[in-house]
Structures are given as structure tokens and as C-alpha cells.
Scaffold this motif. Structure first.
Motif, PDB file in Angstrom:
ATOM      1  N   ASN A   1     -29.442  12.185 -46.837  1.00  0.00           N
ATOM      2  CA  ASN A   1     -30.762  11.919 -47.429  1.00  0.00           C
ATOM      3  C   ASN A   1     -31.488  13.222 -47.684  1.00  0.00           C
ATOM      4  O   ASN A   1     -31.112  14.274 -47.126  1.00  0.00           O
ATOM      5  N   ILE A   2     -32.503  13.161 -48.569  1.00  0.00           N
ATOM      6  CA  ILE A   2     -33.249  14.344 -48.994  1.00  0.00           C
ATOM      7  C   ILE A   2     -34.739  14.045 -48.906  1.00  0.00           C
ATOM      8  O   ILE A   2     -35.196  12.965 -49.330  1.00  0.00           O
ATOM      9  N   ARG A   3     -35.492  15.012 -48.364  1.00  0.00           N
ATOM     10  CA  ARG A   3     -36.961  14.915 -48.354  1.00  0.00           C
ATOM     11  C   ARG A   3     -37.532  15.965 -49.309  1.00  0.00           C
ATOM     12  O   ARG A   3     -37.115  17.120 -49.284  1.00  0.00           O
ATOM     13  N   TYR A   4     -38.510  15.488 -50.105  1.00  0.00           N
ATOM     14  CA  TYR A   4     -39.176  16.367 -51.068  1.00  0.00           C
ATOM     15  C   TYR A   4     -40.636  16.544 -50.661  1.00  0.00           C
ATOM     16  O   TYR A   4     -41.368  15.552 -50.523  1.00  0.00           O
ATOM     17  N   ASP A   5     -41.060  17.801 -50.439  1.00  0.00           N
ATOM     18  CA  ASP A   5     -42.439  18.143 -50.084  1.00  0.00           C
ATOM     19  C   ASP A   5     -43.098  18.824 -51.272  1.00  0.00           C
ATOM     20  O   ASP A   5     -42.612  19.854 -51.762  1.00  0.00           O
ATOM     21  N   GLU A   6     -44.232  18.240 -51.734  1.00  0.00           N
ATOM     22  CA  GLU A   6     -45.052  18.872 -52.771  1.00  0.00           C
ATOM     23  C   GLU A   6     -46.111  19.710 -52.070  1.00  0.00           C
ATOM     24  O   GLU A   6     -46.974  19.163 -51.351  1.00  0.00           O
ATOM     25  N   ILE A   7     -46.052  21.019 -52.231  1.00  0.00           N
ATOM     26  CA  ILE A   7     -46.905  21.947 -51.482  1.00  0.00           C
ATOM     27  C   ILE A   7     -47.930  22.568 -52.421  1.00  0.00           C
ATOM     28  O   ILE A   7     -47.609  22.949 -53.551  1.00  0.00           O
ATOM     29  N   ALA A   8     -49.168  22.672 -51.924  1.00  0.00           N
ATOM     30  CA  ALA A   8     -50.261  23.293 -52.680  1.00  0.00           C
ATOM     31  C   ALA A   8     -50.705  24.566 -51.974  1.00  0.00           C
ATOM     32  O   ALA A   8     -50.822  24.597 -50.747  1.00  0.00           O
TER      33      ALA A   8
ATOM     34  N   ARG B   1     -42.325  33.501 -58.581  1.00  0.00           N
ATOM     35  CA  ARG B   1     -42.155  34.647 -59.443  1.00  0.00           C
ATOM     36  C   ARG B   1     -42.938  35.835 -58.903  1.00  0.00           C
ATOM     37  O   ARG B   1     -43.832  35.675 -58.067  1.00  0.00           O
ATOM     38  N   ARG B   2     -42.630  37.026 -59.432  1.00  0.00           N
ATOM     39  CA  ARG B   2     -43.287  38.241 -58.922  1.00  0.00           C
ATOM     40  C   ARG B   2     -44.801  38.193 -59.131  1.00  0.00           C
ATOM     41  O   ARG B   2     -45.569  38.625 -58.276  1.00  0.00           O
ATOM     42  N   GLN B   3     -45.240  37.651 -60.257  1.00  0.00           N
ATOM     43  CA  GLN B   3     -46.681  37.568 -60.508  1.00  0.00           C
ATOM     44  C   GLN B   3     -47.346  36.631 -59.512  1.00  0.00           C
ATOM     45  O   GLN B   3     -48.457  36.878 -59.033  1.00  0.00           O
ATOM     46  N   GLU B   4     -46.607  35.552 -59.185  1.00  0.00           N
ATOM     47  CA  GLU B   4     -47.168  34.609 -58.202  1.00  0.00           C
ATOM     48  C   GLU B   4     -47.272  35.260 -56.828  1.00  0.00           C
ATOM     49  O   GLU B   4     -48.245  35.004 -56.087  1.00  0.00           O
ATOM     50  N   ILE B   5     -46.309  36.109 -56.471  1.00  0.00           N
ATOM     51  CA  ILE B   5     -46.384  36.823 -55.192  1.00  0.00           C
ATOM     52  C   ILE B   5     -47.629  37.709 -55.166  1.00  0.00           C
ATOM     53  O   ILE B   5     -48.350  37.786 -54.158  1.00  0.00           O
ATOM     54  N   LYS B   6     -47.889  38.365 -56.287  1.00  0.00           N
ATOM     55  CA  LYS B   6     -49.096  39.211 -56.361  1.00  0.00           C
ATOM     56  C   LYS B   6     -50.362  38.364 -56.211  1.00  0.00           C
ATOM     57  O   LYS B   6     -51.312  38.743 -55.503  1.00  0.00           O
ATOM     58  N   ASP B   7     -50.370  37.193 -56.872  1.00  0.00           N
ATOM     59  CA  ASP B   7     -51.528  36.314 -56.766  1.00  0.00           C
ATOM     60  C   ASP B   7     -51.702  35.814 -55.339  1.00  0.00           C
ATOM     61  O   ASP B   7     -52.826  35.748 -54.809  1.00  0.00           O
ATOM     62  N   TYR B   8     -50.560  35.462 -54.682  1.00  0.00           N
ATOM     63  CA  TYR B   8     -50.641  34.979 -53.301  1.00  0.00           C
ATOM     64  C   TYR B   8     -51.176  36.077 -52.389  1.00  0.00           C
ATOM     65  O   TYR B   8     -51.942  35.826 -51.447  1.00  0.00           O
ATOM     66  N   ARG B   9     -50.761  37.307 -52.662  1.00  0.00           N
ATOM     67  CA  ARG B   9     -51.254  38.416 -51.843  1.00  0.00           C
ATOM     68  C   ARG B   9     -52.773  38.584 -52.000  1.00  0.00           C
ATOM     69  O   ARG B   9     -53.477  38.872 -51.034  1.00  0.00           O
TER      70      ARG B   9
ATOM     71  N   TYR C   1     -52.050  26.739 -56.791  1.00  0.00           N
ATOM     72  CA  TYR C   1     -50.622  26.895 -57.115  1.00  0.00           C
ATOM     73  C   TYR C   1     -49.821  25.789 -56.440  1.00  0.00           C
ATOM     74  O   TYR C   1     -50.204  25.268 -55.388  1.00  0.00           O
ATOM     75  N   LYS C   2     -48.645  25.491 -57.075  1.00  0.00           N
ATOM     76  CA  LYS C   2     -47.767  24.452 -56.533  1.00  0.00           C
ATOM     77  C   LYS C   2     -46.412  25.069 -56.139  1.00  0.00           C
ATOM     78  O   LYS C   2     -45.892  25.942 -56.833  1.00  0.00           O
ATOM     79  N   GLN C   3     -45.868  24.609 -55.035  1.00  0.00           N
ATOM     80  CA  GLN C   3     -44.529  24.979 -54.553  1.00  0.00           C
ATOM     81  C   GLN C   3     -43.784  23.692 -54.204  1.00  0.00           C
ATOM     82  O   GLN C   3     -44.413  22.674 -53.867  1.00  0.00           O
ATOM     83  N   ASN C   4     -42.441  23.751 -54.307  1.00  0.00           N
ATOM     84  CA  ASN C   4     -41.616  22.597 -53.939  1.00  0.00           C
ATOM     85  C   ASN C   4     -40.714  22.969 -52.768  1.00  0.00           C
ATOM     86  O   ASN C   4     -40.059  24.013 -52.778  1.00  0.00           O
ATOM     87  N   MET C   5     -40.674  22.103 -51.788  1.00  0.00           N
ATOM     88  CA  MET C   5     -39.755  22.294 -50.660  1.00  0.00           C
ATOM     89  C   MET C   5     -38.898  21.036 -50.528  1.00  0.00           C
ATOM     90  O   MET C   5     -39.432  19.926 -50.578  1.00  0.00           O
ATOM     91  N   MET C   6     -37.601  21.256 -50.348  1.00  0.00           N
ATOM     92  CA  MET C   6     -36.694  20.132 -50.136  1.00  0.00           C
ATOM     93  C   MET C   6     -35.928  20.350 -48.835  1.00  0.00           C
ATOM     94  O   MET C   6     -35.486  21.459 -48.544  1.00  0.00           O
ATOM     95  N   THR C   7     -35.759  19.283 -48.101  1.00  0.00           N
ATOM     96  CA  THR C   7     -35.000  19.311 -46.852  1.00  0.00           C
ATOM     97  C   THR C   7     -33.832  18.362 -46.993  1.00  0.00           C
ATOM     98  O   THR C   7     -34.016  17.168 -47.309  1.00  0.00           O
ATOM     99  N   PHE C   8     -32.613  18.873 -46.752  1.00  0.00           N
ATOM    100  CA  PHE C   8     -31.375  18.107 -46.923  1.00  0.00           C
ATOM    101  C   PHE C   8     -30.800  17.761 -45.557  1.00  0.00           C
ATOM    102  O   PHE C   8     -30.556  18.641 -44.726  1.00  0.00           O
ATOM    103  N   MET C   9     -30.625  16.453 -45.303  1.00  0.00           N
ATOM    104  CA  MET C   9     -30.015  15.975 -44.061  1.00  0.00           C
ATOM    105  C   MET C   9     -28.506  15.801 -44.299  1.00  0.00           C
ATOM    106  O   MET C   9     -28.105  15.082 -45.231  1.00  0.00           O
TER     107      MET C   9
END
Length: 550
Positions: free
Chosen positions: A101-108, A198-206, A218-226
Motif C-alpha cells: 500500500n501507498i500513503r500520499y501526503d500533501e504538504i504545505a 528546485r534550486r529557486q524553491e530552496i532559495k525561497d525556503y531559505r 508552496y506545495k510538496q508531495n510525500m509518499m510512503t511505500f509499505m
């Protein structure tokens, strides 16, 4: 004395060959033993080392999934939704059955204070969580979970991301080590992955970490695979070594059984590190592989052995031929000397008597003259036979053919030998042919030798010879049948050899062993052949076959 010398030479030669055969036989046995032990050791070493090949082939789908399919999430650049995540999960379930099974996390990621989460310096939060499971029909079923369903996995990834933003070099893309240490989180039977910004996003996060750009979102996706390790397809690439391969917990340790069973193991890496591949083979299974690999080696060793035996045989045969040749030459010299010695002695005695002081009567003078003439004829006949034999062997003479009347030709020799040997019963029959075009001198030599042998090798009272001439299949067949002592079966192939004599009482008084060899050579020289049929104590039949010419 000479016979004993011959035996000693033969025994020495035989001992040499016997010693050679014993030596190479021992070498063969030693070589086979060493080769068998070497093969056994090599197979056992392979049993211990080839397990890595099995592991590599078994993990091939997992490595492809880990290195290629999981990073595909990054291509969505954080814009996955529940539907696209379901499609991605469906392809993963189809290609990689070990993903259960797979879990999908929508991260902000934002700077809004109301979305702050304890421990997140720049307000990283989970907006929604979905779980996807495969169906038997190839589809996928998904459901929404509470936002805190992946709290532990999310917290570890968030901390890694925070640290990476602080230290990241935005002038280049992250290397593999940075990717694996920051965006992967590998636990037993579970892999979590965050898409790479992306590199620009890293700069923005900093800048967000420093409190800048308060309204950014900003949005990020995380998936966890069982993962389920027991659904991985085992690929035993070396069934000749491993009779049984299974997946066992890393702590698995079966009770040892003293049955000679071979065992080995190798641990899985990464998400399957709690498990191992466990290999075992029964003794007879490895024995079969050892024998399979040993047989070609044994075959090569045996070929070498056969080669050496053949060489030994050729050496032995050469020595044996040389010994026989030496014996033939020795016997020839002895017999030839005896043949010469007798007439020479008689000539000497007759000459001494002629030179004596006493007067000789006319009768005595004629008698000694006859003796000298007969003995000189014997010497001349012997020398002519040797000379003729040599000429025929070297093909230095030519056939002088002329037409002969066969009955007259045979009758002449019968009359001559009837006078020479009054106790010799001679008869003949000519059937189907009367005239023959051939060399009368060479044919006469065959007749003379055949008739002489028939008389010489017959017991008293049984000295008989029947000569039959017939026409068969464009050939003249001349048969000489006697009632003599016969020839042993094992000697039939030897009697036509030059200087060869059969040991019997009729050869004790001297024979150079040329008669039958001479006849054989004559027949061959005349484009014919000479064969023999014989039975001991019953007689012999010599058959001369010559081509018929008009």
C-alpha cells in the motif's frame, strides 16, 4: 644361448613398458584425486560466494523501484492531487507486487502563523493524507486519512528538509548522497520520499526560514511505500548450487541437524534489512554438481592417459618389431651359414679326395665330380633365390611373357620331382583352360617352391601333392594340396614373412625362411595373390590366383 639372450632382451623391454604403464597409471589416479578434490573445493567456495548473484537478481525489481520509479514523484513538482496520486499508485502496484500500500501526503510550506507546527521552523504542515491499496482486478482503492496519520514519517522528513535548506548549495543540483540522506527515509518494510525542490524553491525556503516573503505558499508531495518482502519473486540463478532458497527473518537460526546439509545466508539491504536470503542444499545435490564439473576434467585426464598408453604401445611395438627383426636376421645368418656350410664342407671333402696322392678310379672320379656339381648347384640356387627376391622386391626385373601349354608345363615338373623324390606321389588336373600367357620362369619358381615344400613338410608315407588348375572369373587358379603336417592357425599370418620359420622338426636342419615369402612376392609381382588354408596334421592347400590374359 642365443634363445636365452632373446628372452632376456624381451623381458627387459617388457619390464620397461610395464614400469611406464604403472607410472602413468599412478599419475592418472593421483591426477583424478587431485582434480576431484579441487573441483569439490571450488564448488563449495562457489556455494559461499554465488549467493550475491542470487541476491542481486532477486533485488533487481526493488532496486529499479528505489532508484527509478520513486524519483518520478519529483517530476510532478509538488502538484500531485488525489487522482494523479492514485494513477501513480496503480502503475506501481502493477509493476512492483511487493508494494502492498501507498500513503500520499500533501504538504504545505508557508509563513502563516496559524499553520505553524511545533519543530517546523518555516511552517511545514500536512494538508491531507490519502492511502491507496491494490485490488485483484488491477485497480486501486483509495481513502482519505486523518492529517496526523503519517505524523512520525512527516516529522522525520520535515527535519531533514529544514536542515538541508540551511546547508544546501543552490548553485548546483543535489548529489546522490544528499538526495538519499534528505529526501528518502528508509525504515524496515517502509520507504518515505519527498519530492526534491528546485534550486529557486530552496532559495525561497531559505528566505522563509529568515522570516521573509510573508505571503508565500508552496506545495510538496510525500509518499510512503509499505513493502512486503515475502512477495518478492526469488530468482535462483544458480540452481546447480542452491537446492532451496527462502526469505527468512534476519534472526532466523534453525536447529542444526547433523545431516551434512550445506547452508549459507545473505542479508537484504535497505527497507528489507530485517530479512535475509537463506540458502541450503543437501549433500547429494552438491555432489551432483561436483561430478558434473569433474567429468570433463576426468575426461581430459583420461584422454591424456590414453595418449600416453598409445605412445607406450607404439614404443613396445617398435621394440617388439625390432626384436623380431633381430631374431629373423640372427636366424637367417645361422641358417644361411648352415646352408652354405654343408655344401662347402662336401665340396672341400671331395676336393681333398681329388687332390690326394692315391690314384682314383674312373668311377670315383665321376662320383666326386657329381658331388661337386650337385653342391655347386645348391649354392647357385640359394644365391639365385636371394638375388631374385631382392630384384622382385625392388621391381628391378620385367615380366617376359609367353604362351605356355599348362599340361605340358605341369607334367615337366611332375616328371622332374618324381625322379628326384621316388617316394613322392604327384598328380594333377587341368580343367577349363589349356594355354596361359605368362612368364614361365617366374611361374616355374612358384611350382618348384610349392612342390619342394610339400615334400619337405610331409611325414614319411604321406608325401602326396595334388595340383589343380582351373579358370574362374577371368583368373587362373592354381591349387597345391598336400597331406603334410599342416600349419597352426596362429602362424598363418606369419608364414609369408621374409626369413620367418615355424619351429618344428623339419626346420631343424636349416631353412632360410624364404620359400613362401618368395612365392608370395612372385604372385604379387605377377598381379596375383597367394593364399593358404591349413589344418594341423591334415595338410595344407596353397592357392595361387593369377589374372588370365589371352
Amino acid at each position: 644361448m642365443s634363445t636365452q639372450a632373446h628372452k632376456n632382451v624381451y623381458q627387459k623391454n617388457f619390464s620397461l613398458i610395464a614400469a611406464f604403464l604403472v607410472m602413468i597409471s599412478i599419475t592418472l589416479v593421483v591426477a583424478l584425486v587431485i582434480a576431484q578434490r579441487f573441483t569439490e573445493t571450488y564448488v563449495k567456495n562457489e556455494f559461499a560466494s554465488r549467493k550475491l548473484d542470487v541476491l542481486e537478481q532477486t533485488l533487481k525489481p526493488y532496486n529499479d523501484f528505489f532508484q527509478n520509479r520513486i524519483p518520478e514523484i519529483t517530476s510532478y513538482q509538488g502538484f500531485l492531487d488525489s487522482a494523479s496520486a492514485a494513477n501513480y499508485a496503480r502503475s506501481v502496484f502493477t509493476d512492483y507486487p511487493f508494494v502492498k500500500n501507498i500513503r500520499y501526503d500533501e504538504i504545505a510550506i508557508s509563513s502563516k502563523s496559524e499553520e505553524r507546527t511545533p519543530g517546523n521552523a518555516m511552517n511545514i504542515s500536512v494538508k491531507s493524507v490519502y492511502e491507496y491499496q491494490p485490488q485483484n482486478n488491477g485497480g486501486v482503492v483509495g481513502r482519505r486519512l486523518p492529517r496526523n496519520a503519517d505524523e512520525d514519517d512527516f516529522s522525520r522528513i520535515a527535519k531533514k528538509l529544514n536542515y538541508y535548506i540551511v546547508v544546501a548549495d543552490t548553485s548546483r543540483v543535489p548529489n546522490q548522497e544528499e538526495i538519499y540522506s534528505t529526501f528518502y527515509d528508509v525504515k524496515p518494510s517502509k520507504i518515505s520520499y519527498l519530492n526534491i525542490p528546485r534550486r529557486q524553491e530552496i532559495k525561497d525556503y531559505r528566505m522563509l526560514q529568515k522570516g521573509g516573503r510573508a505571503s508565500a505558499y508552496y506545495k510538496q508531495n510525500m509518499m510512503t511505500f509499505m513493502l512486503d518482502v515475502y512477495t518478492i519473486k526469488l530468482r535462483n540463478t544458480h540452481p546447480e548450487l542452491y537446492e532451496n532458497v527462502s526469505i527468512q527473518p534476519v534472526v532466523y537460526d534453525p536447529i542444526s541437524a547433523d545431516n551434512g546439509e550445506m547452508r549459507t545466508e545473505v542479508a537484504f539491504p535497505g527497507a528489507f534489512s530485517d530479512y535475509k536470503l537463506y540458502f541450503k542444499s543437501a549433500p547429494n545435490h552438491l555432489d551432483d554438481e561436483i561430478n558434473r564439473r569433474f567429468m570433463p576434467i576426468a575426461g581430459i585426464v583420461l584422454l591424456i592417459y590414453v595418449f600416453l598408453v598409445v605412445i607406450g604401445f607404439l614404443i613396445y611395438r617398435n621394440l617388439n618389431v625390432n626384436l623380431k627383426l633381430f631374431k629373423l636376421q640372427y636366424d637367417f645368418i645361422n641358417n644361411f651359414t648352415h646352408e652354405f656350410k654343408t655344401p662347402v664342407s662336401v665340396i672341400k671333402i671331395a676336393g681333398s679326395n681329388l687332390r690326394g696322392d692315391g690314384e682314383l678310379s674312373e668311377r670315383q672320379r665321376k662320383h666326386y665330380g657329381k658331388i661337386l656339381d650337385e653342391e655347386a648347384d645348391k649354392l647357385n640356387e640359394l644365391m639365385n633365390k636371394l638375388l631374385s627376391f631382392t630384384q622382385i622386391e625392388n621391381r628391378s626385373i620385367k615380366l617376359n611373357k609367353e604362351e605356355i601349354n599348362l599340361e605340358n608345363f605341369v607334367q615337366k615338373y611332375i616328371n622332374t620331382f618324381s625322379i628326384k623324390y621316388p617316394d613322392f606321389k604327384l598328380d594333377y588336373k587341368v580343367e577349363g583352360i589349356h594355354h596361359f600367357y605368362t612368364d614361365p620362369v617366374l611361374l616355374g619358381s612358384i611350382f618348384q617352391n610349392m612342390i619342394e615344400n610339400a615334400y619337405k613338410y610331409s611325414n614319411p608315407g604321406q608325401k602326396e601333392l595334388f595340383i589343380e588348375i582351373s579358370y574362374e572369373k577371368r583368373n587362373i587358379v592354381i591349387s597345391f594340396t598336400d597331406k603334410g603336417i599342416g600349419i597352426p592357425k596362429d602362424e598363418l599370418n606369419n608364414i609369408f614373412k621374409k626369413f620367418y620359420r615355424i619351429e618344428n622338426q623339419y626346420n631343424q636342419n636349416g631353412s632360410v625362411g624364404l620359400g613362401l615369402a618368395f612365392c608370395k612376392e612372385l604372385a604379387n609381382f605377377m598381379s596375383g595373390d597367394l593364399q593358404v588354408k591349413s589344418k594341423v596334421n591334415e595338410g595344407s592347400e596353397f592357392i595361387v590366383t593369377l589374372p588370365y590374359e589371352n
